[in-house]
Design a protein around this motif. Structure first.
Motif, PDB file in Angstrom:
ATOM      1  N   PRO A 586       0.819  -1.221   0.000  1.00  0.00           N
ATOM      2  CA  PRO A 586       0.000   0.000   0.000  1.00  0.00           C
ATOM      3  C   PRO A 586       0.851   1.268   0.000  1.00  0.00           C
ATOM      4  N   ALA A 587       0.235   2.364  -0.401  1.00  0.00           N
ATOM      5  CA  ALA A 587       0.950   3.639  -0.548  1.00  0.00           C
ATOM      6  C   ALA A 587       1.624   4.086   0.746  1.00  0.00           C
ATOM      7  N   ILE A 588       1.025   3.766   1.879  1.00  0.00           N
ATOM      8  CA  ILE A 588       1.589   4.233   3.160  1.00  0.00           C
ATOM      9  C   ILE A 588       2.988   3.672   3.388  1.00  0.00           C
ATOM     10  N   ALA A 589       3.317   2.571   2.723  1.00  0.00           N
ATOM     11  CA  ALA A 589       4.629   1.946   2.934  1.00  0.00           C
ATOM     12  C   ALA A 589       5.653   2.365   1.888  1.00  0.00           C
ATOM     13  N   GLN A 590       5.244   3.130   0.889  1.00  0.00           N
ATOM     14  CA  GLN A 590       6.171   3.460  -0.200  1.00  0.00           C
ATOM     15  C   GLN A 590       6.726   4.869  -0.047  1.00  0.00           C
ATOM     16  N   SER A 591       8.023   4.971   0.198  1.00  0.00           N
ATOM     17  CA  SER A 591       8.639   6.297   0.293  1.00  0.00           C
ATOM     18  C   SER A 591       8.795   6.870  -1.105  1.00  0.00           C
ATOM     19  N   ALA A 592       8.404   8.114  -1.267  1.00  0.00           N
ATOM     20  CA  ALA A 592       8.483   8.739  -2.582  1.00  0.00           C
ATOM     21  C   ALA A 592       8.985  10.171  -2.389  1.00  0.00           C
ATOM     22  N   HIS A 593      10.160  10.446  -2.932  1.00  0.00           N
ATOM     23  CA  HIS A 593      10.774  11.754  -2.700  1.00  0.00           C
ATOM     24  C   HIS A 593      10.811  12.610  -3.961  1.00  0.00           C
ATOM     25  N   VAL A 594      10.624  13.891  -3.752  1.00  0.00           N
ATOM     26  CA  VAL A 594      10.803  14.856  -4.833  1.00  0.00           C
ATOM     27  C   VAL A 594      12.299  15.136  -4.931  1.00  0.00           C
ATOM     28  N   THR A 595      12.880  14.893  -6.097  1.00  0.00           N
ATOM     29  CA  THR A 595      14.316  15.132  -6.283  1.00  0.00           C
ATOM     30  C   THR A 595      14.532  15.851  -7.609  1.00  0.00           C
ATOM     31  N   ASP A 596      15.787  15.964  -8.010  1.00  0.00           N
ATOM     32  CA  ASP A 596      16.068  16.612  -9.299  1.00  0.00           C
ATOM     33  C   ASP A 596      16.182  15.608 -10.434  1.00  0.00           C
ATOM     34  N   TRP A 597      15.869  14.342 -10.181  1.00  0.00           N
ATOM     35  CA  TRP A 597      15.936  13.345 -11.254  1.00  0.00           C
ATOM     36  C   TRP A 597      14.852  13.649 -12.297  1.00  0.00           C
ATOM     37  N   GLY A 598      15.176  13.396 -13.543  1.00  0.00           N
ATOM     38  CA  GLY A 598      14.167  13.483 -14.599  1.00  0.00           C
ATOM     39  C   GLY A 598      14.039  14.876 -15.176  1.00  0.00           C
ATOM     40  N   LYS A 599      13.248  14.956 -16.243  1.00  0.00           N
ATOM     41  CA  LYS A 599      13.133  16.235 -16.965  1.00  0.00           C
ATOM     42  C   LYS A 599      11.814  16.932 -16.666  1.00  0.00           C
ATOM     43  N   GLN A 600      10.991  16.333 -15.842  1.00  0.00           N
ATOM     44  CA  GLN A 600       9.662  16.887 -15.631  1.00  0.00           C
ATOM     45  C   GLN A 600       9.699  18.105 -14.701  1.00  0.00           C
TER      46      GLN A 600
END
Ligand code: DGJ
Length: 753
Positions: A586-600
């Motif tokens: 589930p989403a509560i277990a997934q760490s998701a960070h805003v970083t500078d990776w990618g072109k978006q």
């Protein structure tokens, strides 16, 4: 009747064998035993239905008292009818043995892939298992445990199969306990957790491959006759190339909303093996457990071996329902604090790497506060003095603050963070060592390595030998010392960046144990440390990390609140990865960070990270005014929707693998509020779409309004926010927030009026 018979047989088997029983009693029992065996077992097979709310696994004894699987699928209204299924299962072939065994033994009548293979104390390698007894106990209204005892009629080896069912979640957890009462030690050559048997027209397996920064690539294949094995031999970072999770569709590939599908995963943080064998009747045997590769495990007299759990759910209504079942189970029963909350955070890894000092960090604490996150997470590089941790080549293992970077120690940082208004968390990698470290110099025998061969490193490091109790003590001590010295420490990131090469343990050699125990004893050692840690520090949130998604499973998540899906935080890649992980976690277990990776753009990166436990790994001071304003608002917006993302039901609506955009919706349990995320994933002119797609997870009778969230400053929504829609309309005609090259990501709140 059947429970009386089970009891009687159990009693008979148990005491018939006991020398304490007199000839009189034997002469009393023998005719009964004969009668029961002949009349009851042969003619009235023992049928054991293991049911959840919608599904059933049915086990039944055959003429020879072998236990087979006769049914797997949708539950029947009347359990009595399961007995009729037998004839359809083509379970027995006089020439070739029984195929549908509930726990396939090796070396006697069975000629297919075994679940259990044993070398007895006299060197004999044959094994058979017959049914002895079973019992079912209710832990509570939702949880039931069925335990079935099987026994070798010749050798004193017994197996208890455990099936724990979580009724409303439609989840079953299955494991085995192998006991030996032989006089000498026996060897377990293969010791699976679960053995299942399926009968369907066709079988479609989705499994995953990957490596660093490329985790969770799905591949679907139709299983054909013979064996397909999913496995890992990597040891410490077992999941790096392949996780122990899969989807299995029956008859035809399941979609999100249609088809029969099983989601399965092994709760074991080490080498795993899953055998899928389509036999000559086109039936499918699944055997899942610890990988027996180089892992023959000794079992002493009167000892038992408990396998890890194989966890699965089955749905007749597609992958969406199956994954929601698993999420409900995981949040309620498995993930540490799965129904609780998580902290937003600012991590300094990509902002500073190893280059920081107290002054720089104090500035970052203030940045965290400015952003509005709950916690600052200090990453790698804070420790070691003789061989300072200024890069990844030295210092790992020497867990003392680096006096040049942090002259006032961690305690000072915790206080400074508090003064700035954020909590403080810290990175550790306690299972590993750099050869260039004081720890390695002091304890070369604590390291996993072949004494006669050159060392083989991954990221310049080696795993410590957690089969060694001294090493377990050391690893526990690293964390314990941090907590004792810094009671306000609020978060741990537990990393693990090397796989196991040259698997050899000086400890096992010295203590005259077998080298083939190492892979298993390592994991058991790790769990001992985590168990002890959680006994003393039950609540502190901990992230399980492994240079990416090399490490997550449902045994580890008993101790961890979240995991790091991948070092790859390019949001476009993360949409695909998080999509695949979401079948199992589930989403509560997934760490998701805003970083500078990618072109978006920043908004796109933020919108994607908001589908997990939101964090940042950026230089806040480099954000321009608008980006900062947007990010501050985004953290506040996230705080207003996180409850739905963490605790709601997830519906994967538009698959980016088949479309040029992705859409996912989280809906609150009472269906009053849903959050819809849409992202453009293609980049050709004209990609995206405004054709309505059907929403799910709403109440058809409720009226809803839509509102765009997380708008970038000075932009306006294109949605008709005054319009009222019925749930029925949104789920029948549909809706589309229409991402396009000009609006590449959109978050929409759908609220009942
Ligand atoms: C690998 C992790 O995935 C990164 O986030 C970071 O913590 C580094 N290790 C630190 O060495």
């Amino acid at each position: 009747m059947s429970s009386f018979r089970s009891f009687f047989i159990f009693w008979t088997f148990k005491y018939y064998a006991s020398p304490m029983y007199s000839a009189l009693r034997l002469s009393f029992l023998l005719p009964f035993l004969f009668l029961i065996t002949k009349n009851s077992l042969a003619q009235n097979a023992v049928t054991i239905p293991i049911e959840t709310l919608h599904n059933a696994l049915v086990l039944q004894t055959d003429k020879e008292n072998h236990l087979g699987i006769t049914y797997f699928g949708k539950k029947l209204g009347s359990a009595v009818e399961y007995q009729l299924v037998t004839s359809q299962s083509r379970q027995h072939d006089g020439n070739a043995g029984t195929y549908n065994s509930a726990y396939t033994p090796a070396g006697s009548w069975n000629v297919s892939e075994p679940a259990l293979q044993v070398t007895h104390s006299d060197g004999n390698k044959s094994m058979d298992l017959v049914y002895v007894s079973h019992k079912t106990s209710k832990e509570n209204d939702n949880v039931t445990l069925t335990s079935i005892v099987l026994k070798d009629p010749v050798y004193a080896v017994e197996v208890t199969l455990h099936y724990k069912t979580y009724i409303h979640e439609d989840v079953t957890e299955q494991w085995s306990v192998i006991k030996s009462a032989e006089k000498g030690e026996i060897t377990l050559n293969k010791y699976a957790s679960a053995n299942l048997y399926f009968i369907a027209k066709d079988y479609f397996l989705t499994h995953y491959n990957g490596t660093w920064a490329k985790e969770m690539n799905p591949e679907q294949e139709q299983l054909t006759a013979g064996m397909r094995v999913l496995d890992s031999k990597l040891g410490t970072r077992a999941n790096l190339f392949q996780p122990p999770s899969f989807q299995l569709s029956f008859d035809k590939p399941a979609t999100e909303t249609e088809g029969k599908v099983l989601l399965g995963t092994l709760g074991w943080s080490g080498n795993f093996r899953m055998d899928f064998e389509v036999d000559s009747y086109h039936n499918l045997r699944l055997i899942a457990g610890i990988n027996n590769y180089a892992s023959e495990y000794p079992l002493a007299s009167n000892k038992e071996f408990t396998t890890p759990s194989f966890i699965y759910t089955f749905s007749e209504n597609g992958k969406g329902e199956a994954s929601r079942n698993l999420h409900n189970w995981a949040r309620k029963y498995r993930i540490l604090d799965g129904e609780g909350s998580r902290m937003t955070l600012l991590n300094n890894w990509e902002a500073t790497y190893f280059g920081f000092n107290e002054e720089k960090l104090s500035g970052l604490f203030k940045d965290g506060k400015k952003l509005g996150v709950d916690l600052f997470l200090l990453d790698d590089g804070w420790f070691a003095n003789k061989y300072p941790r200024n890069n990844d080549q030295a210092g790992l293992g020497d867990w003392q603050e680096n006096v040049k970077k942090l002259p006032h120690g961690i305690g000072y940082l915790v206080k400074e963070a508090k003064n700035a208004g954020v909590k403080f968390g810290i990175w550790v990698e306690p299972e590993m060592v750099n050869p260039k470290s004081e720890l390695y110099e002091k304890h070369p025998d604590w390291v996993i390595k072949e004494p006669q061969r050159p060392e083989h490193h991954m990221r310049n490091q080696l795993p410590l030998d957690l089969s060694n109790p001294e090493v377990q003590k050391f690893v526990f001590g690293v964390l314990d010392k941090l907590f004792i010295e810094n009671p306000d420490l609020a978060y741990i990131k537990w990393d693990c960046n090397a796989i196991t090469f040259n698997a050899h343990s000086a400890y096992l050699e010295k203590s005259k144990q077998k080298q083939s125990q190492l892979y298993v004893d390592y994991v058991k050692g790790l769990y001992k440390v985590l168990e002890k840690l959680r006994a003393k520090y039950p609540k502190v949130p901990m992230m399980l990390c492994s240079g990416g998604g090399g490490r997550v499973d449902y045994e580890a998540l008993k101790y961890f609140t979240e995991f790091w899906p991948s070092d790859n935080t390019d949001p476009l890649e993360r949409i695909f990865m998080q999509w695949e992980y979401s079948y199992f976690y589930p989403a509560i277990a997934q760490s998701a960070h805003v970083t500078d990776w990618g072109k978006q753009p920043l908004k796109y990166r933020t919108d994607v990270a908001m589908m997990g436990r939101l964090g940042y790994d950026i230089v806040v001071s480099h954000l321009n005014e608008k980006d900062l304003q947007f990010s501050q608002q985004a953290v506040a917006t996230y705080n207003s929707i996180k409850d739905v993302v963490w605790h709601g039901d997830l519906y994967r609506l538009v698959d980016p693998k088949e479309n040029s955009y992705a859409s996912l919706l989280f809906s609150s349990k009472n269906k009053d509020r849903a959050i819809l995320f849409s992202y453009l994933t293609g980049n050709r002119n004209g990609d995206g779409s405004d054709t309505p797609f059907r929403l799910q997870g709403l109440d058809p009778a409720k009226k809803y309004k839509v509102k765009e969230l997380n708008l970038y400053p000075e932009t306006k929504t294109a949605l008709k926010e005054d319009q009222v829609y019925s749930g029925e309309f949104l789920m029948t005609v549909g809706f589309n927030p229409a991402v396009s090259a000009r609006r590449t990501s959109v978050i929409v709140e759908i609220s009942a009026q």
